[in-house]
Design a protein around this motif. Sequence first.
Motif, PDB file in Angstrom:
ATOM      1  N   GLY A 107     103.087 -36.264  69.623  1.00 34.88           N
ATOM      2  CA  GLY A 107     103.998 -36.994  68.749  1.00 34.88           C
ATOM      3  C   GLY A 107     103.617 -38.444  68.525  1.00 34.88           C
ATOM      4  N   GLU A 108     102.473 -38.869  69.057  1.00 36.14           N
ATOM      5  CA  GLU A 108     101.997 -40.243  68.873  1.00 36.14           C
ATOM      6  C   GLU A 108     101.390 -40.382  67.483  1.00 36.14           C
ATOM      7  OE1 GLU A 108     101.981 -42.877  71.160  1.00 36.14           O
ATOM      8  OE2 GLU A 108     103.201 -41.621  72.496  1.00 36.14           O
ATOM      9  N   GLU A 109     101.746 -41.475  66.791  1.00 34.92           N
ATOM     10  CA  GLU A 109     101.193 -41.717  65.458  1.00 34.92           C
ATOM     11  C   GLU A 109     100.132 -42.811  65.500  1.00 34.92           C
ATOM     12  OE1 GLU A 109     104.128 -42.434  62.420  1.00 34.92           O
ATOM     13  OE2 GLU A 109     104.254 -40.285  62.039  1.00 34.92           O
ATOM     14  N   THR A 110      99.076 -42.599  64.719  1.00 36.68           N
ATOM     15  CA  THR A 110      97.984 -43.557  64.583  1.00 36.68           C
ATOM     16  C   THR A 110      97.595 -43.612  63.114  1.00 36.68           C
ATOM     17  OG1 THR A 110      97.158 -42.859  66.743  1.00 36.68           O
ATOM     18  CG2 THR A 110      95.669 -44.162  65.393  1.00 36.68           C
ATOM     19  N   THR A 111      97.296 -44.810  62.634  1.00 34.62           N
ATOM     20  CA  THR A 111      96.863 -44.965  61.251  1.00 34.62           C
ATOM     21  C   THR A 111      95.417 -45.434  61.222  1.00 34.62           C
ATOM     22  OG1 THR A 111      99.105 -45.508  60.527  1.00 34.62           O
ATOM     23  CG2 THR A 111      97.300 -46.148  59.050  1.00 34.62           C
ATOM     24  N   TYR A 112      94.612 -44.775  60.403  1.00 36.17           N
ATOM     25  CA  TYR A 112      93.215 -45.130  60.208  1.00 36.17           C
ATOM     26  C   TYR A 112      92.956 -45.316  58.724  1.00 36.17           C
ATOM     27  CZ  TYR A 112      92.285 -43.245  64.894  1.00 36.17           C
ATOM     28  OH  TYR A 112      92.295 -42.993  66.241  1.00 36.17           O
ATOM     29  N   ARG A 113      91.953 -46.117  58.418  1.00 35.04           N
ATOM     30  CA  ARG A 113      91.445 -46.187  57.050  1.00 35.04           C
ATOM     31  C   ARG A 113      90.075 -45.534  57.060  1.00 35.04           C
ATOM     32  NH1 ARG A 113      90.319 -50.922  52.641  1.00 35.04           N
ATOM     33  NH2 ARG A 113      90.471 -49.483  50.885  1.00 35.04           N
ATOM     34  N   ILE A 114      89.815 -44.661  56.102  1.00 38.37           N
ATOM     35  CA  ILE A 114      88.532 -43.981  55.984  1.00 38.37           C
ATOM     36  C   ILE A 114      87.582 -44.935  55.248  1.00 38.37           C
ATOM     37  CG2 ILE A 114      87.314 -41.924  55.192  1.00 38.37           C
ATOM     38  CD1 ILE A 114      89.592 -41.337  57.211  1.00 38.37           C
ATOM     39  N   VAL A 115      86.524 -45.362  55.946  1.00 36.05           N
ATOM     40  CA  VAL A 115      85.609 -46.370  55.409  1.00 36.05           C
ATOM     41  C   VAL A 115      84.163 -45.923  55.598  1.00 36.05           C
ATOM     42  CG1 VAL A 115      87.223 -48.269  55.864  1.00 36.05           C
ATOM     43  CG2 VAL A 115      85.522 -47.651  57.592  1.00 36.05           C
ATOM     44  N   GLY A 116      83.242 -46.697  55.066  1.00 31.72           N
ATOM     45  CA  GLY A 116      81.817 -46.415  55.247  1.00 31.72           C
ATOM     46  C   GLY A 116      81.370 -46.745  56.659  1.00 31.72           C
ATOM     47  N   LEU A 127      87.910 -45.933  60.382  1.00 30.74           N
ATOM     48  CA  LEU A 127      87.216 -44.724  60.813  1.00 30.74           C
ATOM     49  C   LEU A 127      86.096 -44.388  59.833  1.00 30.74           C
ATOM     50  CD1 LEU A 127      87.615 -42.447  62.978  1.00 30.74           C
ATOM     51  CD2 LEU A 127      89.004 -41.275  61.286  1.00 30.74           C
ATOM     52  N   SER A 128      84.878 -44.205  60.347  1.00 28.28           N
ATOM     53  CA  SER A 128      83.741 -43.879  59.493  1.00 28.28           C
ATOM     54  C   SER A 128      83.949 -42.543  58.801  1.00 28.28           C
ATOM     55  CB  SER A 128      82.454 -43.818  60.312  1.00 28.28           C
ATOM     56  OG  SER A 128      81.400 -43.305  59.513  1.00 28.28           O
ATOM     57  N   VAL A 129      83.636 -42.512  57.523  1.00 30.59           N
ATOM     58  CA  VAL A 129      83.727 -41.279  56.743  1.00 30.59           C
ATOM     59  C   VAL A 129      82.805 -40.205  57.316  1.00 30.59           C
ATOM     60  CG1 VAL A 129      81.970 -41.896  55.035  1.00 30.59           C
ATOM     61  CG2 VAL A 129      83.874 -40.409  54.358  1.00 30.59           C
ATOM     62  N   GLU A 130      81.805 -40.627  58.095  1.00 30.87           N
ATOM     63  CA  GLU A 130      80.861 -39.684  58.694  1.00 30.87           C
ATOM     64  C   GLU A 130      81.348 -39.120  60.028  1.00 30.87           C
ATOM     65  OE1 GLU A 130      77.234 -41.898  58.932  1.00 30.87           O
ATOM     66  OE2 GLU A 130      76.974 -41.924  56.763  1.00 30.87           O
ATOM     67  N   SER A 131      82.462 -39.619  60.556  1.00 32.06           N
ATOM     68  CA  SER A 131      82.967 -39.148  61.845  1.00 32.06           C
ATOM     69  C   SER A 131      83.563 -37.753  61.706  1.00 32.06           C
ATOM     70  CB  SER A 131      84.026 -40.103  62.388  1.00 32.06           C
ATOM     71  OG  SER A 131      85.209 -40.001  61.605  1.00 32.06           O
ATOM     72  N   PRO A 132      83.581 -36.986  62.783  1.00 30.40           N
ATOM     73  CA  PRO A 132      84.155 -35.633  62.712  1.00 30.40           C
ATOM     74  C   PRO A 132      85.622 -35.629  62.253  1.00 30.40           C
ATOM     75  CG  PRO A 132      82.871 -35.871  64.711  1.00 30.40           C
ATOM     76  CD  PRO A 132      82.946 -37.233  64.087  1.00 30.40           C
ATOM     77  N   LEU A 133      86.410 -36.592  62.724  1.00 29.74           N
ATOM     78  CA  LEU A 133      87.821 -36.631  62.317  1.00 29.74           C
ATOM     79  C   LEU A 133      87.950 -36.917  60.832  1.00 29.74           C
ATOM     80  CD1 LEU A 133      90.833 -36.533  62.813  1.00 29.74           C
ATOM     81  CD2 LEU A 133      90.716 -38.897  63.666  1.00 29.74           C
ATOM     82  N   ALA A 134      87.237 -37.907  60.332  1.00 30.01           N
ATOM     83  CA  ALA A 134      87.315 -38.237  58.906  1.00 30.01           C
ATOM     84  C   ALA A 134      86.848 -37.067  58.044  1.00 30.01           C
ATOM     85  CB  ALA A 134      86.500 -39.482  58.594  1.00 30.01           C
TER      86      ALA A 134
END
Length: 169
Positions: A107-116, A127-134
Amino acid sequence: MSKAFTKEDAGGEDVVLPPRPRPASGEKRYITAEGYRAMQEELAALSVPLAREEKEALALGGEAQARERARRARQLAAILEEVQVTEVPDETRVFFGAWVTLEDEDGEETTYRIVGPDEADVKAGRLSVESPLARALLGKEEGESVRVERPRGVIEYTVTQVSYRPPTS
């Protein structure tokens, strides 16, 4: 070594950041407009003649700091020539440049921006667009879930918000 070229870990010691791997020839590298401006500002700061106090401090630190400063300036100049600034779409799906709020299994929330990859910094929420999560998040909408394998095991995240404007919190 100058703080501009180091990253502090939890122990407070300076850790030299490794250079980013170079992309294959002809491979496009994307960057957000904000990331591009930040790199331009850093390059401009490195290109400004040093004040007398900075020169004296640099002289005490030896040639290594001067070489590192010049190396970083060359690296930034090369990156700025190679990257392509992307315009962020007004979409409801996750694409490059999106701010994505995720809820984990606890239930923990985290905000990331997808970037280069050149502007990625997980601790700063980029978060790098190349990362597994992104990569798993690309194309997803609010309410959809993704499963990502990590060294500690698989984790599931639910997308709770997608925005192309900075969070207001």
